[in-house]
Every structure is written in structure tokens, then in C-alpha cells.
Design an enzyme around this catalytic site. Structure first.
Site, PDB file in Angstrom:
ATOM      1  CB  THR A  97     142.797 -53.865   9.791  1.00 23.87           C
ATOM      2  OG1 THR A  97     144.055 -53.511  10.370  1.00 23.87           O
ATOM      3  CG2 THR A  97     142.728 -55.379   9.658  1.00 23.87           C
ATOM      4  CE  LYS A 172     146.573 -55.868  11.908  1.00 23.69           C
ATOM      5  NZ  LYS A 172     145.965 -54.530  11.827  1.00 23.69           N
ATOM      6  CE  LYS A 240     137.855 -54.314  11.340  1.00 22.17           C
ATOM      7  NZ  LYS A 240     139.102 -53.866  10.665  1.00 22.17           N
TER       8      LYS A 240
END
Length: 295
Positions: A97, A172, A240
């Protein structure tokens, strides 16, 4: 059956690489910590390499699942990076990711080398990886995706090509934006129910069958009620991911007020020492706030 390399054996990559072996593929792994690679080889009877380049040499497909943009660049570029070992016509599938920018950057580098590239972040957490039930969001060209689709199927319950390179990462981001709001809403509902004296288990049993139902409610409400936060994606990693979402929103002009607010709530959880707690720990912040108000 394919000759595959897998770079990164964290809580996601370790079982994902194992599913590739179970599906009949020949797998060589590399991990920053050699001990974990040794353990994986002992368990799955694959091979281990000394560098990402060595792992990629001779592979038809290279998968990676590492931490962030910087980690991804460190295993991709340079004399020991995976692109240096990947042959022309071979394909790099990145399950990290990361940002859409780094996906496009690597895609261009791979294209210049005559290599294929698919950005393919995953959703489903550690349990999804262990059970081979991940959702995979892919970006790239259709011809390349068609080649990797059967191999990815080893650990996917759902996968699709979302658009050109970077589209997997953008999808995502949508996923993480949704999760942030869902978990905060569930945390608030449970805290509200507890303050109201309700039997939370019974309450969730009822509301989960209506419009409020969600994966988070089904899978996290019990541990949230118990104050146990060792069952999923860590707060550090969620922050993050949300930082990537917020940075992309600043570029494309989208408004993410809830995601920005929940990101700050997670910062407060970190201040409580919850860096490695899972994302459902938002309820701990609410309980701490309630306690503080009493004094």
C-alpha cells in the site's frame, strides 16, 4: 505454473507467498530479516535469495509487499534491486500500500526496461492473507493484468483491474477512507451503548442485521467491547495510509474532512502508546476521554 519471486515476508507477505507454493508455483523469497526467510523456506520448501535482484533473476513474476514508498524504492532500484534482476517480458506485481505517484514512477521504469508492472494493493488484513481471501485492486494495462490474474488468484477472493497504473493504489485509498469512518462510527456507537447501560452484545446482534451492519462490526465489536486490540491492522500503518489519502486529496481537490479528523484521533491513540494496537482501538481513545472528563 509460474516461477515466482516474493519480496517481503511480513504479516501479509509471509502467508501470501505460502499460498503461491500451495498453488503449485515455484517460489523464491527475499526478506530484510534473513531469519524470517529461513523460517519460510523451512515451512514451505521454497528457496531464499540474498538480494531482491537475485530473487528476481529468472522469475516470470515478482511480487512485493513491503512497508511504504521508501521501502518499495529500496527493494526495486539499484544494483541489488529487483528490477536489475527482472528479465524483459517479466512482470513486477506490487502489493504494497503506497502512493499512486510511486506506482506510476515504477511503472515507467519497468516499461523502459521492457518489463511489465501492476500496482496491486490488498485488503483483508492478516486473516485474509492467511486464509487466501484477499481483495486485490490492480492498476496497469489489460494485457499485463491478464497474465498475472491466474497467479494472484492463489490468495484472492476478489480481484479486478481498476484502470491504468496507479489506479489500484487510488482504489485502496478509497478503501482506507471508508474504514476510517466505519471504525470511528462503530467506536462511538459502542461507547454510547455502554454509557447508556445497554447489553452491547445484544445490541450489536440486532443492529448488525440492519443498515448499520459492516465487516468491522461483525469482526471487531467483541474485541472492542473487551478492550483487546491485537487482532488487525496497526495504528501506525493506518496513519501511514491515511497520510497517503490526504496527500492525494490535496492534489486532486477532494474533501476528506472525516478521514482527516479520524487521522488526528489515531494520533491521539499513538500518544496513548497504541502504535501497534489495531485500528479498532479508536474506542480506547473515547473511553480515556470519558474518564478524563470525570476529573
Amino acid at each position: 505454473m509460474a516461477k515466482v519471486a516474493f519480496i517481503g515476508l511480513g504479516v501479509m507477505g509471509y502467508p501470501m507467498a505460502g499460498h503461491l507454493v500451495k498453488a503449485g508455483h515455484t517460489v523464491t523469497v527475499w526478506n530484510r530479516s534473513a531469519d524470517k526467510a529461513d523460517k519460510w523456506v523451512a515451512q514451505h520448501k521454497g528457496q531464499k535469495a540474498a538480494t531482491p535482484k537475485e530473487a528476481a533473476t529468472g522469475a516470470e513474476l515478482v511480487m512485493a509487499c513491503v512497508g511504504n514508498d521508501d521501502d518499495l524504492r529500496s527493494v526495486t532500484y539499484g544494483d541489488t534491486g529487483l528490477l536489475a534482476g527482472l528479465a524483459k517480458g517479466a512482470i513486477f506485481v506490487d502489493h504494497t500500500t503506497a502512493s499512486a505517484d510511486v506506482a506510476r514512477e515504477i511503472g515507467e521504469k519497468a516499461k523502459a526496461n521492457g518489463q511489465g508492472f501492476i500496482d496491486a494493493p490488498v485488503s483483508g488484513g492478516q486473516a485474509g492473507a492467511e486464509n487466501g481471501q484477499l481483495t486485490i485492486m490492480c492498476g496497469g494495462d489489460a494485457a499485463t493484468y491478464d497474465k498475472v490474474h491466474p497467479v494472484i488468484q492463489a490468495y484472492a477472493k476478489m480481484q479486478n483491474l481498476m484502470g491504468p497504473t496507479g489506479s489500484g493504489q487510488l482504489t485502496k485509498m478509497m478503501n482506507q477512507i471508508c474504514i476510517a469512518g466505519l471504525v470511528q462510527g462503530l467506536a462511538e456507537a459502542l461507547a454510547f451503548g455502554r454509557a447508556s447501560g445497554l447489553d452491547l452484545t445484544k445490541a450489536v446482534e440486532v443492529i448488525s442485521k440492519g443498515a448499520a451492519g459492516s465487516w468491522q462490526m461483525d469482526n471487531r465489536h467483541k474485541t472492542m467491547i473487551e478492550g483487546k486490540f491485537d487482532y488487525g491492522f496497526a495504528v501506525d500503518w493506518m496513519r501511514k495510509d491515511l497520510s497517503i489519502c490526504l496527500a492525494e486529496a490535496r492534489r486532486n481537490g477532494a474533501s476528506l474532512p472525516v478521514a482527516a479528523l479520524v487521522d488526528q484521533f489515531y494520533a491521539e491513540v499513538q500518544q496513548m502508546g497504541g502504535n501497534r494496537w489495531d485500528t479498532s482501538s479508536l474506542i480506547a481513545r473515547l473511553e480515556a476521554t470519558k474518564t478524563a472528563k470525570k476529573f
